[in-house]
Write a protein that holds these residues in place. Structure first.
Motif, PDB file in Angstrom:
ATOM      1  N   UNK A  97       0.869  -1.183   0.000  1.00 26.26           N
ATOM      2  CA  UNK A  97       0.000   0.000   0.000  1.00 26.26           C
ATOM      3  C   UNK A  97       0.900   1.225   0.000  1.00 26.26           C
ATOM      4  N   UNK A  98       0.973   1.927  -1.117  1.00 25.51           N
ATOM      5  CA  UNK A  98       1.894   3.052  -1.237  1.00 25.51           C
ATOM      6  C   UNK A  98       1.540   4.173  -0.280  1.00 25.51           C
ATOM      7  N   UNK A  99       0.283   4.236   0.161  1.00 23.93           N
ATOM      8  CA  UNK A  99      -0.118   5.275   1.109  1.00 23.93           C
ATOM      9  C   UNK A  99       0.491   5.053   2.494  1.00 23.93           C
ATOM     10  N   UNK A 100       1.048   3.871   2.749  1.00 22.12           N
ATOM     11  CA  UNK A 100       1.697   3.572   4.021  1.00 22.12           C
ATOM     12  C   UNK A 100       3.228   3.673   3.924  1.00 22.12           C
ATOM     13  N   UNK A 101       3.721   4.222   2.843  1.00 27.18           N
ATOM     14  CA  UNK A 101       5.160   4.321   2.621  1.00 27.18           C
ATOM     15  C   UNK A 101       5.837   5.097   3.743  1.00 27.18           C
ATOM     16  N   UNK A 102       6.877   4.505   4.345  1.00 27.56           N
ATOM     17  CA  UNK A 102       7.697   5.042   5.443  1.00 27.56           C
ATOM     18  C   UNK A 102       6.917   5.289   6.730  1.00 27.56           C
ATOM     19  N   UNK A 103       5.751   4.703   6.863  1.00 27.33           N
ATOM     20  CA  UNK A 103       5.011   4.852   8.117  1.00 27.33           C
ATOM     21  C   UNK A 103       5.690   4.038   9.217  1.00 27.33           C
ATOM     22  N   UNK A 104       5.809   4.621  10.404  1.00 23.66           N
ATOM     23  CA  UNK A 104       6.441   3.939  11.529  1.00 23.66           C
ATOM     24  C   UNK A 104       5.501   2.851  12.049  1.00 23.66           C
ATOM     25  N   UNK A 105       5.973   1.610  11.995  1.00 17.56           N
ATOM     26  CA  UNK A 105       5.172   0.486  12.476  1.00 17.56           C
ATOM     27  C   UNK A 105       5.512   0.132  13.925  1.00 17.56           C
TER      28      UNK A 105
END
Length: 321
Positions: free
Chosen positions: A84-92
């Motif tokens: 999901x490109x909208x979650x790119x570099x999101x801190x998990x």
């Protein structure tokens, strides 16, 4: 406190304040008392010791004001955006945990957004961006303010909404950031005692003290940004301590930090040459092909009409007189 406990305020060199720790003679004597080892472990467990060297400083009577020099931050786990490109570099996760444990509810302990450097591509002005800020021990959000240009590159500026640090009486969502629960600060201030042993306050002058990020919307790269933080100490009156009995309750400013980064002209030129210029050529070629295709369709239509607009006769037949 500082080298002497009889005065509420002392002067120490910047190096001691930031890195080496300021000497407190009474601290070394205090730590020799029975049972203080558990207190020391508790202080380090709350983040007051950035490294084993910091723990040694504490034992030697130095108060570790802000000793985070050469200390590790993280580790972080981030989303690659593959699914999901909208979650790119999101801190998990941060330090092996998918949520924080500083605050009084799961809502305030949520890990939201990126680390503030990169964002998902193709951002729109209506998008709200989220950032996990480890210095503030929480996630914050920013909204679009205006378009800004740097060396010919168009960016969009995002700034924190007032509601982010609004007092809980106005924004109840901030109630869980009160520390302790019955001690809520006014708008613009955040108690960091659960994680940093300090109080953070944002000054109200928008021109000089506003935190902002300028993002190139196509790539999601931050090309300019500024993080402005004022560190304060929440002072209270202690009648049993010399020099503290007449102090009024106040947020006493200790230091102000301005972390700013902006792309330089060389990097901006490289960005334009390697990305914007090829994309501009592709866009121009696309419209050129559209125009050429439209012209060919129009020519084909004209030829069809011309061919079928005049009657034809078969061999051996004459038109009616």
């Amino acid at each position: 406190m500082g080298p002497q406990l009889r005065r509420p305020f002392v002067s120490v060199p910047v190096r001691q304040l930031l890195f080496d720790g300021s000497p407190v003679p009474a601290l070394k004597s205090l730590l020799r008392l029975p049972g203080t080892g558990a207190i020391l472990d508790g202080l380090c467990g709350r983040g007051l010791c950035g490294s084993p060297r910091d723990l040694e400083r504490l034992k030697n009577g130095r108060f570790p004001s802000m000793m985070y020099n050469n200390s590790l931050d993280g580790p972080y786990t981030i989303d690659t955006g593959k699914n999901d490109i909208d979650r790119f570099t999101r801190v998990e996760s941060y330090k092996g945990k998918s949520s924080l444990d500083y605050w009084g509810s799961s809502y305030c302990n949520m890990l939201n957004g990126t680390d503030g450097i990169t964002y998902p591509p193709h951002m729109e002005r209506k998008d709200r961006i989220f950032i996990f800020n480890k210095d503030l021990c929480r996630s914050i959000y920013l909204d679009y303010e205006r378009d800004v240009e740097y060396f010919g590159i168009s960016t969009r500026r995002y700034v924190p909404a007032r509601a982010v640090l609004e007092e809980p009486a106005v924004n109840p969502d901030n109630k869980c950031f009160c520390a302790p629960e019955d001690h809520c600060l006014r708008a613009g201030a955040l108690s960091l005692s659960p994680c940093q042993f300090a109080v953070d306050g944002l000054a109200p002058d928008k021109r000089y003290h506003e935190t902002f990020i300028d993002i190139e919307p196509l790539t999601g790269l931050a090309l300019n940004g500024g993080k402005k933080i004022q560190i304060n100490i929440d002072l209270e009156r202690f009648g049993s301590l010399d020099g503290m009995e007449r102090l009024p309750p106040v947020l006493f400013p200790v230091m102000y930090t301005n972390e700013t980064a902006v792309v330089n002209s060389a990097l901006a030129a490289e960005f334009r040459d390697r990305l914007q210029r090829p994309l501009s050529l592709v866009a121009a070629a696309r419209w050129l092909l559209v125009a050429l295709g439209s012209a060919l369709l129009l020519l084909a239509g004209l030829m069809y009409l011309r061919r079928h607009s005049h009657p034809t006769t078969k061999a051996g037949q004459c038109p009616l007189q």
